[in-house]
Scaffold this motif. Structure first.
Motif, short mmCIF file in Angstrom:
data_model
loop_
_atom_site.label_atom_id
_atom_site.label_comp_id
_atom_site.label_asym_id
_atom_site.label_seq_id
_atom_site.Cartn_x
_atom_site.Cartn_y
_atom_site.Cartn_z
N GLU A 129 0.83 -1.21 0.00
CA GLU A 129 0.00 0.00 0.00
C GLU A 129 0.87 1.26 0.00
OE1 GLU A 129 -3.62 2.03 2.62
OE2 GLU A 129 -2.78 0.09 3.16
N LYS A 130 0.69 2.09 -1.00
CA LYS A 130 1.43 3.34 -1.17
C LYS A 130 2.94 3.12 -1.14
CE LYS A 130 -2.05 6.51 0.68
NZ LYS A 130 -2.32 7.60 1.68
N TYR A 131 3.37 1.99 -1.68
CA TYR A 131 4.80 1.70 -1.68
C TYR A 131 5.51 2.54 -2.75
CZ TYR A 131 9.23 -0.64 -2.54
OH TYR A 131 10.57 -0.89 -2.72
N ALA A 132 6.55 3.25 -2.34
CA ALA A 132 7.33 4.09 -3.27
C ALA A 132 8.82 4.00 -2.98
CB ALA A 132 6.85 5.54 -3.18
N GLY A 133 9.23 2.95 -2.27
CA GLY A 133 10.65 2.78 -1.97
C GLY A 133 11.16 3.75 -0.93
N ILE A 134 10.27 4.38 -0.16
CA ILE A 134 10.66 5.37 0.84
C ILE A 134 10.06 5.00 2.19
CG2 ILE A 134 8.70 6.87 0.21
CD1 ILE A 134 10.44 9.27 0.95
N PHE A 135 10.85 5.15 3.25
CA PHE A 135 10.40 4.83 4.61
C PHE A 135 10.87 5.91 5.56
CE2 PHE A 135 10.12 0.86 2.38
CZ PHE A 135 9.02 0.22 2.95
N GLN A 136 10.17 6.00 6.68
CA GLN A 136 10.48 7.04 7.66
C GLN A 136 10.51 6.46 9.07
OE1 GLN A 136 9.13 11.56 8.08
NE2 GLN A 136 7.45 10.20 8.51
N PHE A 137 11.46 6.94 9.87
CA PHE A 137 11.58 6.56 11.28
C PHE A 137 11.74 7.84 12.10
CE2 PHE A 137 12.97 3.06 8.68
CZ PHE A 137 12.42 1.95 9.30
N TRP A 138 11.46 7.72 13.40
CA TRP A 138 11.54 8.88 14.29
C TRP A 138 12.49 8.59 15.45
CZ3 TRP A 138 8.87 13.54 13.69
CH2 TRP A 138 7.94 13.58 12.63
N PHE A 139 13.35 9.55 15.76
CA PHE A 139 14.29 9.42 16.87
C PHE A 139 14.21 10.68 17.73
CE2 PHE A 139 16.06 7.07 13.25
CZ PHE A 139 16.16 5.80 13.82
N TRP A 140 14.37 10.45 19.03
CA TRP A 140 14.35 11.58 19.97
C TRP A 140 15.74 12.17 20.04
CZ3 TRP A 140 16.55 13.43 24.44
CH2 TRP A 140 15.81 14.41 25.15
N ARG A 141 15.86 13.44 19.67
CA ARG A 141 17.16 14.10 19.65
C ARG A 141 17.10 15.40 20.43
NH1 ARG A 141 21.26 11.03 18.49
NH2 ARG A 141 22.41 12.51 17.23
N PHE A 142 17.48 15.34 21.71
CA PHE A 142 17.66 16.53 22.53
C PHE A 142 16.40 17.39 22.59
CE2 PHE A 142 21.54 15.23 20.35
CZ PHE A 142 22.24 14.75 21.45
N GLY A 143 15.32 16.74 22.99
CA GLY A 143 14.08 17.46 23.22
C GLY A 143 13.10 17.45 22.07
N LYS A 144 13.49 16.90 20.92
CA LYS A 144 12.61 16.90 19.76
C LYS A 144 12.60 15.51 19.12
CE LYS A 144 13.69 21.72 18.60
NZ LYS A 144 14.27 22.62 17.56
N TRP A 145 11.44 15.14 18.59
CA TRP A 145 11.34 13.92 17.79
C TRP A 145 11.68 14.29 16.35
CZ3 TRP A 145 11.09 9.05 19.35
CH2 TRP A 145 10.69 8.81 20.68
N VAL A 146 12.76 13.69 15.83
CA VAL A 146 13.30 14.05 14.53
C VAL A 146 12.98 12.94 13.53
CG1 VAL A 146 15.42 14.51 13.23
CG2 VAL A 146 15.16 15.39 15.56
N PRO A 147 12.35 13.26 12.40
CA PRO A 147 12.10 12.24 11.37
C PRO A 147 13.34 12.00 10.53
CG PRO A 147 11.20 14.33 10.66
CD PRO A 147 11.76 14.57 12.03
N VAL A 148 13.58 10.75 10.17
CA VAL A 148 14.69 10.39 9.28
C VAL A 148 14.10 9.60 8.11
CG1 VAL A 148 16.86 9.15 9.03
CG2 VAL A 148 16.36 10.36 11.17
N VAL A 149 14.29 10.11 6.92
CA VAL A 149 13.75 9.51 5.69
C VAL A 149 14.87 8.75 5.00
CG1 VAL A 149 12.81 10.00 3.41
CG2 VAL A 149 11.99 11.28 5.40
N ILE A 150 14.56 7.54 4.53
CA ILE A 150 15.53 6.73 3.78
C ILE A 150 14.83 6.05 2.60
CG2 ILE A 150 17.01 6.22 5.78
CD1 ILE A 150 15.61 3.43 5.86
N ASP A 151 15.64 5.62 1.64
CA ASP A 151 15.10 4.68 0.64
C ASP A 151 15.37 3.26 1.16
OD1 ASP A 151 17.70 3.70 -0.20
OD2 ASP A 151 17.93 5.47 -1.46
N ASP A 152 14.81 2.26 0.51
CA ASP A 152 14.88 0.90 1.05
C ASP A 152 15.93 0.04 0.36
OD1 ASP A 152 13.56 0.67 -1.34
OD2 ASP A 152 11.95 -0.62 -0.61
N ARG A 153 16.94 0.66 -0.25
CA ARG A 153 18.04 -0.11 -0.82
C ARG A 153 18.99 -0.53 0.30
NH1 ARG A 153 20.15 3.98 -5.27
NH2 ARG A 153 19.82 5.38 -3.50
N LEU A 154 19.22 -1.84 0.42
CA LEU A 154 20.02 -2.40 1.50
C LEU A 154 21.23 -3.15 0.95
CD1 LEU A 154 17.06 -3.82 3.62
CD2 LEU A 154 18.41 -1.79 4.16
N PRO A 155 22.38 -3.09 1.62
CA PRO A 155 23.57 -3.80 1.14
C PRO A 155 23.45 -5.31 1.36
CG PRO A 155 24.04 -2.63 3.18
CD PRO A 155 22.66 -2.25 2.80
#
Length: 686
Positions: A129-155
């Motif tokens: 569903e809505k697959y476009a080779g892009i994924f997002q994760f969230w990390f807490w960085r010094f008081g803020k939740w920061v989104p990190v966007v990646i493509d799904d190409r893996l070594p």
């Protein structure tokens, strides 16, 4: 599975500093990038973290790579790839070539709490569903939740096997993709080679880290562990320093593990205290007493043995608390911050965060060593503490948790290691003008109430203090003078005010409010008698007399109805008024909302449209679904479906309040059951 040939989308929506110093991540709009890929029928390729050796690193890790390294997407590796499967075994990740056992140990702990996992890993992502080779994760960085966007190409190697993190269920890829996102956040896969489990736990939760050296463990260590495993905490541990070599006893030196359980059992000779651990490799286990093949299990009754013993080479094993203290060096407990994910019903905590910087020649004063030192030049923070009960001046110790975090000093986390940091605490007995820092003379005649036992090179240094109601001074510093870095100082208690001395506020209060927000004991007591509570009319006058420097000519006008709505949301004791502490909390929220509103109001119209509102709520730490965001625009926006600053404030306060209500009422993080009175109360916030 047939896919169209991918193309490269280079949509970089500007740069912003997210981690301090020279540490930068590109700001990438996940939804916009995904929609663009879907519209043109291509797959996302991330130019900021490309599928090249540059993303892997430039050091020893390159020598470990297999020949013929390739980058492939999950659908090229498995006929039925899945992002995440709730029915799969919760501890299903195995470490790859990267020496990031510390990350995997923290991630294993995260999987024990599905609601926390969902905050880091949005589980609605998939390869269908809505697959476009892009994924997002969230990390807490010094008081803020920061989104990190990646493509799904893996070594992968020539056989199509993942080189780094993999799952025991070969069609699951959330762990591998999360590792890639964290590598991007850290600079490269190479930058995951060395680390502390405490660093990853902090980035996954925003909690407070407590590190116990097991050689100096307290007498009540078992009680500490038992309480931690039965409350909302994440626990990791590390063996003694080494090169990840498997020892004869089955443990790995220089390695991180996850503590996943405790159990007191009754043997023929008496009670035994056991802890359950997991190796993030997914195999290689302890071979001593209470291991899978140990004869000590015959000391238990058959029923208890059946419950506890699992003879699988899955990396999970039991050992005694005695052996644990001998063979492990550190125990790391991550306490979830009270206002974030706590399930403590009825426990109201105040949480305040201040950012600061140590700079050469101005604020990098170093430690307290002699009367001639520069310690007094360090940043200084005033902390006023009260009892949570009505009798504020009733002198009994209050629990206060202080956390000092240092920000990374380089985009690649391993290129500039952490500084040795700590903080001092002083008791304030006299009034002080908080527009100026305390001079050298203060520190010549006042001894610290608390000081660092040792300066440690960790991302976070925390300490739980028991303080009598009163005013205190916190001075964070580095172990040496002239060392530069940015930091975040957090304070948790049942009731407090916390701010930096001499810091410039972007709001100018009327004189009476300036006096009330000083937070000094004697002046506070005197003025509190004159202004015991603030009602809606007084709040309206205060807010409309403020100078909102970041809002330009679009000066907000708070109506009486809006101020009554604010009172209903923030009035903890249902008195119809705000006390000074409640007003101080409101003021800090207004500063945050002013900043994010100004940032997103790019055309300086004084209003936010749907796209800007969605971005502003996310900047403020709240993630709303598109449908919810649209409904909020209809509810709080004007006829042209735009939200002004006053409506934005009311919206944000209600959203934060409702999240707190949900967390207090839910038992499993998935849903709630409401009594009639609770439902009636909730309608006030809708």
């Amino acid at each position: 599975m047939s896919m169209r040939p991918p193309f490269l989308i280079r949509w970089m929506l500007g740069q912003k500093e997210t981690m301090g110093g020279s540490s930068q991540l590109p700001t990438q709009d996940y939804e916009a990038l995904q929609q663009r890929c879907l519209r043109v029928g291509g797959l996302f390729e991330d130019p900021s973290f490309p599928a090249t050796l540059r993303s892997i690193g430039r050091g020893p890790l390159l020598k470990k790579l297999p020949p013929g390294l390739q980058w492939k997407r999950p659908w090229e590796l498995h006929s039925n790839p899945q992002f995440y499967a709730p029915e799969a075994k919760r501890l299903d990740l195995c470490q790859g070539l990267v020496g990031d056992c510390w990350l995997l140990a923290a991630l294993q702990a995260l999987t024990l709490h599905q609601d926390i996992l969902r905050r880091v890993v949005p589980l609605n992502q998939s390869f269908t569903e809505k697959y476009a080779g892009i994924f997002q994760f969230w990390f807490w960085r010094f008081g803020k939740w920061v989104p990190v966007v990646i493509d799904d190409r893996l070594p992968v190697n020539e056989a199509g096997q993942l080189v780094f993190v993999s799952s025991t269920s070969k069609n699951l890829f959330w762990g591998a993709l999360l590792e890639k996102a964290y590598a991007k956040l850290s600079g490269s896969y190479e930058d995951l080679q060395r680390g502390q489990v405490s660093d990853a736990l902090l980035d996954f939760t925003g909690g407070v880290i407590v590190t116990i050296k097991l050689a100096e463990a307290p007498q009540n260590l078992w009680d500490v562990l038992t309480q931690a495993t039965y409350s909302r905490t994440l626990i990791g541990c590390q063996t003694h320093t080494g090169n990840e070599r498997v020892l004869e006893n089955g443990l790995v030196d220089g390695h991180a593990y996850t503590l996943i359980g405790t159990r007191k059992v009754t043997c023929k000779h008496g009670p035994e205290y056991l802890v359950k651990l997991r190796n993030p490799w997914g195999h290689v286990e302890w071979k001593g007493d209470w291991s899978d093949s140990s004869r000590t299990w015959e000391l238990l009754c058959p029923k208890e043995k059946i419950v506890l013993l699992r003879k699988d080479d899955d990396g999970e094993f039991w050992m005694t608390l005695r052996d644990f203290k001998v063979h492990f060096r550190l125990l790391v407990i991550c306490k979830l911050t009270p206002g974030l994910l706590s399930q403590e019903v009825g426990q109201k905590w105040s949480y305040t965060m201040q950012e600061g910087r140590w700079e050469k020649g101005t604020t990098a004063g170093g430690p307290r060593r002699s009367p001639q030192d520069t310690f007094w030049k360090n940043p200084q923070f005033l902390l006023s503490v009260w009892r949570p009960q009505e009798g504020r001046m009733f002198l009994m110790p209050c629990s206060v948790l202080v956390s000092l975090l240092q920000k990374p000093r380089h985009r690649h986390r391993n290129q500039k290691p952490h500084l040795a940091i700590g903080f001092y605490l002083f008791r304030m007995n006299k009034l002080h003008d908080d527009q100026r820092r305390l001079p050298r003379e203060f520190f010549l005649v006042n001894e610290p109430l608390s000081l660092p036992e040792a300066f440690v090179t960790e991302k976070e240094v925390s300490r739980e203090l028991w303080l009598e109601p009163g005013t205190y001074l916190i001075v964070p510093c580095t172990a040496e003078t002239r060392q530069e870095s940015e930091f975040v100082l957090r304070v948790f208690s049942r009731k407090h005010i916390f701010y930096e001395i001499g810091s410039n506020s972007s709001v100018v209060f009327p004189k009476e409010i300036v006096d009330l927000t000083e937070g000094q004991d004697e002046s506070f007591t005197k003025l509190f008698e004159q202004y015991p509570e603030i009602n809606a009319a007084q709040l309206q006058e205060i807010l409309n007399h403020m100078t909102w420097s970041n809002l330009g000519h679009a000066k907000p006008l708070f109506s009486r109805d809006a101020c009554q709505g604010i009172l209903a949301l923030l009035d903890l004791n249902e008195s119809g008024t705000l006390c000074i502490q409640e007003f101080r909390d409101l003021w800090k929220q207004l500063m945050l909302y002013q900043d994010v509103f100004h940032k997103q109001d790019t055309n300086r119209s004084g209003c936010l449209n749907w796209t800007q509102l969605r971005a502003a709520t996310r900047d403020a730490g709240i993630v709303l679904g598109d449908n919810i965001c649209q409904l909020m625009l209809i509810r709080y926006g004007g006829p042209n479906f735009q939200v002004d600053f006053v409506s934005f404030v009311l919206l944000m306060l209600r959203v934060v309040k409702m999240e707190d209500v949900f967390q207090n009422l839910t038992q499993d993080g998935k849903g709630i059951y409401l009594r009639k009175t609770e439902w009636q109360m909730m309608t006030l916030y809708s």
